[in-house]
Write a protein that holds these residues in place. Structure first.
Motif, PDB file in Angstrom:
ATOM      1  N   UNK A  58      51.744  -2.643 -44.296  1.00  0.00           N
ATOM      2  CA  UNK A  58      50.692  -2.035 -45.084  1.00  0.00           C
ATOM      3  C   UNK A  58      51.229  -1.537 -46.407  1.00  0.00           C
ATOM      4  N   UNK A  59      50.342  -1.409 -47.394  1.00  0.00           N
ATOM      5  CA  UNK A  59      50.792  -0.980 -48.714  1.00  0.00           C
ATOM      6  C   UNK A  59      51.718  -2.021 -49.305  1.00  0.00           C
ATOM      7  N   UNK A  60      52.982  -1.675 -49.421  1.00  0.00           N
ATOM      8  CA  UNK A  60      53.971  -2.621 -49.945  1.00  0.00           C
ATOM      9  C   UNK A  60      55.148  -2.820 -49.028  1.00  0.00           C
ATOM     10  N   UNK A  61      54.978  -2.511 -47.715  1.00  0.00           N
ATOM     11  CA  UNK A  61      56.102  -2.612 -46.786  1.00  0.00           C
ATOM     12  C   UNK A  61      55.725  -3.385 -45.535  1.00  0.00           C
ATOM     13  N   UNK A  63      57.304  -3.517 -41.478  1.00  0.00           N
ATOM     14  CA  UNK A  63      58.203  -2.816 -40.561  1.00  0.00           C
ATOM     15  C   UNK A  63      58.517  -3.723 -39.386  1.00  0.00           C
ATOM     16  N   UNK A  64      59.808  -3.783 -39.005  1.00  0.00           N
ATOM     17  CA  UNK A  64      60.182  -4.653 -37.887  1.00  0.00           C
ATOM     18  C   UNK A  64      60.400  -3.849 -36.605  1.00  0.00           C
ATOM     19  N   UNK A  65      60.683  -4.574 -35.532  1.00  0.00           N
ATOM     20  CA  UNK A  65      60.777  -3.958 -34.207  1.00  0.00           C
ATOM     21  C   UNK A  65      61.958  -3.009 -34.075  1.00  0.00           C
ATOM     22  N   UNK A  66      62.905  -3.112 -34.998  1.00  0.00           N
ATOM     23  CA  UNK A  66      64.070  -2.230 -34.964  1.00  0.00           C
ATOM     24  C   UNK A  66      63.891  -0.995 -35.825  1.00  0.00           C
ATOM     25  N   UNK A  67      62.716  -0.850 -36.455  1.00  0.00           N
ATOM     26  CA  UNK A  67      62.454   0.309 -37.296  1.00  0.00           C
ATOM     27  C   UNK A  67      62.835   0.127 -38.744  1.00  0.00           C
ATOM     28  N   UNK A  68      63.297  -1.064 -39.115  1.00  0.00           N
ATOM     29  CA  UNK A  68      63.596  -1.334 -40.514  1.00  0.00           C
ATOM     30  C   UNK A  68      62.296  -1.497 -41.301  1.00  0.00           C
ATOM     31  N   UNK A  69      62.238  -0.929 -42.490  1.00  0.00           N
ATOM     32  CA  UNK A  69      61.074  -1.041 -43.365  1.00  0.00           C
ATOM     33  C   UNK A  69      61.487  -1.832 -44.600  1.00  0.00           C
ATOM     34  N   UNK A  70      60.867  -2.979 -44.776  1.00  0.00           N
ATOM     35  CA  UNK A  70      61.248  -3.895 -45.844  1.00  0.00           C
ATOM     36  C   UNK A  70      60.208  -3.890 -46.961  1.00  0.00           C
ATOM     37  N   UNK A  71      60.657  -3.969 -48.200  1.00  0.00           N
ATOM     38  CA  UNK A  71      59.762  -4.101 -49.343  1.00  0.00           C
ATOM     39  C   UNK A  71      59.191  -5.513 -49.338  1.00  0.00           C
ATOM     40  N   UNK A  72      57.887  -5.614 -49.454  1.00  0.00           N
ATOM     41  CA  UNK A  72      57.196  -6.905 -49.361  1.00  0.00           C
ATOM     42  C   UNK A  72      56.936  -7.471 -50.753  1.00  0.00           C
ATOM     43  N   UNK A  73      57.703  -8.478 -51.147  1.00  0.00           N
ATOM     44  CA  UNK A  73      57.469  -9.172 -52.414  1.00  0.00           C
ATOM     45  C   UNK A  73      56.923 -10.574 -52.174  1.00  0.00           C
ATOM     46  N   UNK A  74      56.302 -10.781 -50.989  1.00  0.00           N
ATOM     47  CA  UNK A  74      55.790 -12.104 -50.662  1.00  0.00           C
ATOM     48  C   UNK A  74      54.336 -12.158 -50.251  1.00  0.00           C
ATOM     49  N   UNK A 433      51.058  -2.556 -53.758  1.00  0.00           N
ATOM     50  CA  UNK A 433      52.422  -2.029 -53.830  1.00  0.00           C
ATOM     51  C   UNK A 433      52.514  -0.988 -54.942  1.00  0.00           C
ATOM     52  N   UNK A 434      53.353   0.021 -54.736  1.00  0.00           N
ATOM     53  CA  UNK A 434      53.577   1.028 -55.778  1.00  0.00           C
ATOM     54  C   UNK A 434      54.595   0.511 -56.789  1.00  0.00           C
ATOM     55  N   UNK A 435      54.545   1.059 -57.997  1.00  0.00           N
ATOM     56  CA  UNK A 435      55.543   0.691 -59.000  1.00  0.00           C
ATOM     57  C   UNK A 435      56.950   1.031 -58.514  1.00  0.00           C
ATOM     58  N   UNK A 436      57.064   2.158 -57.797  1.00  0.00           N
ATOM     59  CA  UNK A 436      58.390   2.583 -57.332  1.00  0.00           C
ATOM     60  C   UNK A 436      59.010   1.546 -56.397  1.00  0.00           C
ATOM     61  N   UNK A 437      58.215   1.055 -55.438  1.00  0.00           N
ATOM     62  CA  UNK A 437      58.728   0.036 -54.522  1.00  0.00           C
ATOM     63  C   UNK A 437      59.021  -1.265 -55.252  1.00  0.00           C
ATOM     64  N   UNK A 438      58.116  -1.644 -56.152  1.00  0.00           N
ATOM     65  CA  UNK A 438      58.304  -2.893 -56.902  1.00  0.00           C
ATOM     66  C   UNK A 438      59.595  -2.849 -57.705  1.00  0.00           C
ATOM     67  N   UNK A 439      59.817  -1.761 -58.399  1.00  0.00           N
ATOM     68  CA  UNK A 439      61.022  -1.636 -59.225  1.00  0.00           C
ATOM     69  C   UNK A 439      62.276  -1.587 -58.349  1.00  0.00           C
TER      70      UNK A 439
END
Length: 452
Positions: A58-61, A63-74, A433-439
């Protein structure tokens, strides 16, 4: 960085912290378990870009099963423009689930299908009378656009362009230019498909748009003949082919020629449609009005839906029963589409795409100034790419591209590559996505280039 939470979901679920967070290496142990199951259960030909097991997004991220939160640029390849699990979409689909899930529109029609058609007739370029037919996937819609054009013109030949990507059905594989992995070993393909040279400013030797169009048209006239040509099909900005933006005037010249020669002009806006380029449709940037326009991906917030929209006289040419399918225009997907289109409009996402584009173009051009391996920065709105090359020769550098993408994935950034030569990195962030995550994501890509 400041964390911005996504709104709570319509079902009352927790919001996702908008942050890049690495709890384990990528992939973590739980993701590895799923990948092992995938290897045992799923056909080997179904690949994946990132070795993760997704549990929330959701938003710009993501989240995987291990709790990692990834920035979504796709954005799932430009699908989740309104973000994953967008509240309006969740609410609309939930309501439709509680009403009914299926009747088959060609057996017992329902309002949702008609409402989506009305909305597409209104939003797509041109003020002529239009009709719409709904389908399931981009490839299916492309194939039906060709069917419709052939039926209307009573001609058979179809022209696609260098670097094109139009799908994976037999007909659309023939239209697609790239052999690996899309075509290799899957032929023979449908007949009467021809290819013309595209306007590719970075590699065109200085040809302007009108000159590049004249080159393509000369080949069409001499090798095929307008009298045999049912349709020209083109992506206003190439997708899988490398986010190639034709030089100004190229598309307009093709439209003029097609109109003068009774050839149907089909714009494949599967990847470029629905606010992605800073306009509702990329055709608007060039001021062109396609005869038929094909849409999918960003149309329904992640549910499978596609459409062909176009001039009423063309769309109405096929016999009754000639268009359709069991699942085409699913009531769930139609509910999602209406909520998705409302979200683009009400949340100002067309303008947001322009803002994202300004950030992308500005930051990537700054990188290009400092790094000669970035041969080109191109795109519009939230559909931007860099082409990586050998700085001495300008030759495509697919190996460097792969290294940068691998680094980004390991560092928690979903990054996609593309291009006929495998040397293009494409940026397709959700418009939420927020500018902060994008940058921050761009910073990871920059570090990947440095490390490579």
């Amino acid at each position: 960085m400041t964390l911005v939470d996504t709104p709570a979901t319509a079902t009352g679920g927790p919001a996702l912290a908008q942050e890049r967070r690495l709890v384990t290496a990528i992939p973590g142990p739980r993701s590895q378990e799923l990948l092992a199951r995938k290897a045992s259960a799923v056909a080997a030909g179904v690949g994946h870009t990132l070795p993760i097991s997704v549990v929330a997004a959701g938003g710009g991220v993501v989240v995987d099963a291990d709790g990692n939160s990834l920035i979504d640029l796709g954005s799932g390849i430009a699908v989740t423009g309104v973000g994953n699990s967008a509240p309006r979409v969740v609410e609309a689909v939930t309501a439709q689930l509680n009403a009914f899930t299926h009747t088959c529109f060609t057996v017992a029609p329902y309002e949702g299908y008609v409402a989506v058609a009305e909305k597409l007739n209104e939003l797509t370029p041109g003020d002529h009378v239009k009709r719409t037919a709904l389908f399931n996937s981009g490839a299916e819609a492309v194939e039906n656009a060709v069917k419709i054009a052939r039926h209307y013109t009573k001609k058979q030949a179809v022209v696609a362009f260098d670097h094109a990507y139009h799908g994976r059905t037999n007909l659309t594989m023939g239209l697609t230019a790239k052999n690996q992995p899309y075509k290799n070993g899957f032929g023979p393909f449908a007949p009467e498909i021809y290819r013309a040279p595209l306007s590719y400013p970075f590699r065109d030797g200085g040809l302007d748009g009108r000159e590049a169009a004249a080159r393509a048209i000369l080949g069409i006239e001499k090798q095929i003949g307008a009298e045999n040509l049912a349709a020209i099909i083109i992506e206003p900005i190439q997708g899988e082919g490398g986010f190639i933006v034709p030089a100004p005037g190229f598309l307009a010249a093709l439209v003029e020629w097609a109109t003068a020669n009774d050839v149907v002009f089909i714009a494949d806006e599967v990847q470029t449609g629905f606010a992605r380029t800073g306009a509702w449709f990329a055709s608007e940037h060039e001021g062109i009005v396609p005869d038929l326009i094909v849409t999918a991906k960003g149309i329904a917030g992640g549910l499978p839906l596609s459409a062909v929209t176009g001039r009423a006289e063309i769309m109405d040419a096929a016999q009754v029963g000639g268009l359709g399918g069991t699942y085409t225009g699913s009531p769930l997907a139609c509910a999602a589409a209406l909520a998705t289109i409302e979200t683009y409009a009400e949340d100002g996402l067309v303008e947001r795409a322009k803002e994202i584009g300004s950030v992308l173009i500005g930051r990537l051009n700054a990188l290009r100034t400092a790094d000669a391996r970035i041969g080109d920065v191109r795109g519009r709105g939230a559909m931007v790419a860099i082409e990586l090359v050998d700085p001495e020769t300008g030759a495509p550098d697919a190996a460097l591209t792969g290294k940068v993408a691998k680094y980004a994935h390991e560092q928690g950034v979903i990054l996609l590559t593309c291009g006929t030569y495998g040397n293009v990195i494409r940026f397709l962030p959700p418009l939420t996505i927020s500018d902060e995550l994008l940058i921050e994501g761009l910073g990871v890509v920059a570090e990947g280039l440095k490390q490579a």
